[in-house]
Design a protein around this motif. Structure first.
Motif, PDB file in Angstrom:
ATOM      1  N   LEU A 145       0.812  -1.217   0.000  1.00  0.00           N
ATOM      2  CA  LEU A 145       0.000   0.000   0.000  1.00  0.00           C
ATOM      3  C   LEU A 145       0.843   1.264   0.000  1.00  0.00           C
ATOM      4  N   VAL A 149      -0.418   5.087  -1.233  1.00  0.00           N
ATOM      5  CA  VAL A 149      -0.221   6.123  -0.201  1.00  0.00           C
ATOM      6  C   VAL A 149       0.682   7.226  -0.745  1.00  0.00           C
ATOM      7  N   SER A 152      -1.199   9.607  -3.002  1.00  0.00           N
ATOM      8  CA  SER A 152      -2.002  10.538  -2.208  1.00  0.00           C
ATOM      9  C   SER A 152      -1.129  11.604  -1.560  1.00  0.00           C
ATOM     10  N   PRO A 174      -9.494   4.427  -2.251  1.00  0.00           N
ATOM     11  CA  PRO A 174      -8.208   4.367  -1.548  1.00  0.00           C
ATOM     12  C   PRO A 174      -7.372   5.639  -1.663  1.00  0.00           C
ATOM     13  N   PHE A 178      -6.453   7.742   1.617  1.00  0.00           N
ATOM     14  CA  PHE A 178      -5.057   7.933   2.014  1.00  0.00           C
ATOM     15  C   PHE A 178      -4.708   9.420   2.059  1.00  0.00           C
ATOM     16  N   LEU A 302       2.486   5.081   6.052  1.00  0.00           N
ATOM     17  CA  LEU A 302       1.799   3.795   6.133  1.00  0.00           C
ATOM     18  C   LEU A 302       2.100   3.105   7.450  1.00  0.00           C
ATOM     19  N   ASN A 305       0.134   4.449  10.313  1.00  0.00           N
ATOM     20  CA  ASN A 305      -1.325   4.310  10.202  1.00  0.00           C
ATOM     21  C   ASN A 305      -1.711   2.896   9.772  1.00  0.00           C
ATOM     22  N   CYS A 309      -5.005   1.756   7.478  1.00  0.00           N
ATOM     23  CA  CYS A 309      -4.728   1.327   6.106  1.00  0.00           C
ATOM     24  C   CYS A 309      -5.110  -0.132   5.883  1.00  0.00           C
TER      25      CYS A 309
END
Length: 367
Positions: A145, A149, A152, A174, A178, A302, A305, A309
């Protein structure tokens, strides 16, 4: 090794291929987990500027299994868990050579999208200068991810988000969610728009102060009143559009405060029409955002969080279940016809046994 090659529309063929060998500046990695996005679906449908056949997959985590002797004792070691940037910039175009923005390279190649086979394979040969070791507490099954991320995070930084700002995010998929997490870390107040009430509920759980459902005629009088109350009648100073829908970007330009910024990160081939008064009269900054410059920062975001996530990965499939994974992403329904809430879909390449892992590492150390 096995690779999964998309050979034609909605057709994936599993093939045997030689395992790669390490070369100077390049490591062999064992792919562990791959997450899929909307671009992957379009490639699978043969509805994207990607010539088939192609091994897809650009969001992935991996473990280093072999290094070239010249790279041993350096920044990486066999057994390191890593993420790898899928982007390769040309280094010579204006964006690359003149202003230090290789994420906007005119001649970019991307694993699984443009020019280079991707990560739906058991092993890959990857350049070390595009490789980052994972933070110690970041699991391999969550690590892919980092790439969405980072997209974003790029949009948030393109928009110059600052503490205390009222920021509107359009789209609670997503990328939008994010972006919400990144904006909350900057200490912005965030409102989120989407057509799906379930996605808006997730946005509220992740810290959105306002969540508005987009219906025909949006925004209606009550919704405009809610936005006015949230912004003290000034309008949001920053809007991030993560939908790729022309109507959404027009709404962003309409709602943003005079002298505000609008960042378009959602992509589609649909045409956008704006009044020639829209930008100059409000003196708006209309900004595009592509890929990312912030791999290390995205991994850290990431890592901080993880729980939030992880909740966005709604389905996991095995390597042999790619057809089902792509159909779920496209149709948003189960084989039984039930409508499913689909966020990120993960493909877990079968884990090695402990004996295999030891044998692989030993082989890598002597390769």
């Amino acid at each position: 090794m096995r690779v999964a090659r998309t050979v034609s529309k909605e057709t994936i063929r599993y093939e045997e291929a030689p395992e790669p060998r390490p070369s100077r500046g390049h490591a062999v990695v064992r792919v562990r987990s791959v997450t899929l996005c909307g671009t992957d679906v379009h490639i699978w449908e043969d509805d994207y500027a990607t010539p088939l056949p192609m091994v897809q997959g650009h969001e992935f985590s991996a473990t280093i299994t072999a290094l070239h002797p010249d790279d041993e004792g350096g920044a990486f070691a066999v057994g390191d868990h890593v993420a790898v940037s899928p982007y390769a910039a040309c280094g010579a175009c204006y964006a690359c050579s003149s202003i230090g923005r290789p994420n906007a390279c005119a001649h970019m190649s991307v694993y699984g999208c443009y020019d280079e086979d991707g990560a739906l394979a058991e092993f890959m040969l990857v350049p070390l200068d595009r490789t980052h070791r994972l933070p110690d507490g970041l699991p391999l099954d969550l690590a892919p991810l980092w790439e969405p991320v980072s997209i974003s995070l790029q949009a948030v930084r393109r928009g110059r988000a600052a503490a205390g700002e009222r920021v509107l995010v359009s789209g609670a998929g997503p990328i939008g969610l994010f972006a919400l997490l990144a904006l909350r870390e900057v200490r912005c107040s965030v409102a989120v728009l989407d057509t799906d009430a379930g996605r808006l509920a997730i946005a509220a759980e992740l810290g959105a102060e306002t969540a508005l459902e987009v219906r025909p005629g949006f925004p209606d009088e009550a919704q405009r009143g809610e936005i006015d109350a949230w912004t003290d009648g000034k309008g949001p100073s920053l809007v991030i559009d993560a939908t790729g829908a022309p109507a959404s970007l027009r709404t962003a330009v309409d709602l943003v405060a005079p002298a505000g910024r609008v960042v378009a990160v959602g992509i589609s081939d649909r045409e956008l029409t704006l009044s020639m008064r829209a930008l100059p009269v409000k003196e708006i900054d209309l900004l595009g955002s592509r890929n990312s410059l912030h791999m290390a920062d995205a991994l850290d975001l990431l890592d901080r969080n993880q729980d939030a996530c992880r909740a966005l990965i709604t389905h996991r499939f095995g390597f042999d279940e790619l057809d089902a994974a792509f159909r779920l992403l496209r149709d948003r329904s189960t084989p039984e016809g039930e409508r499913a809430r689909v966020g990120k879909v993960a493909i877990d390449i079968p884990a090695l046994s402990s004996d295999d892992a030891v044998a692989e590492c030993a082989q890598g150390a002597t390769a």
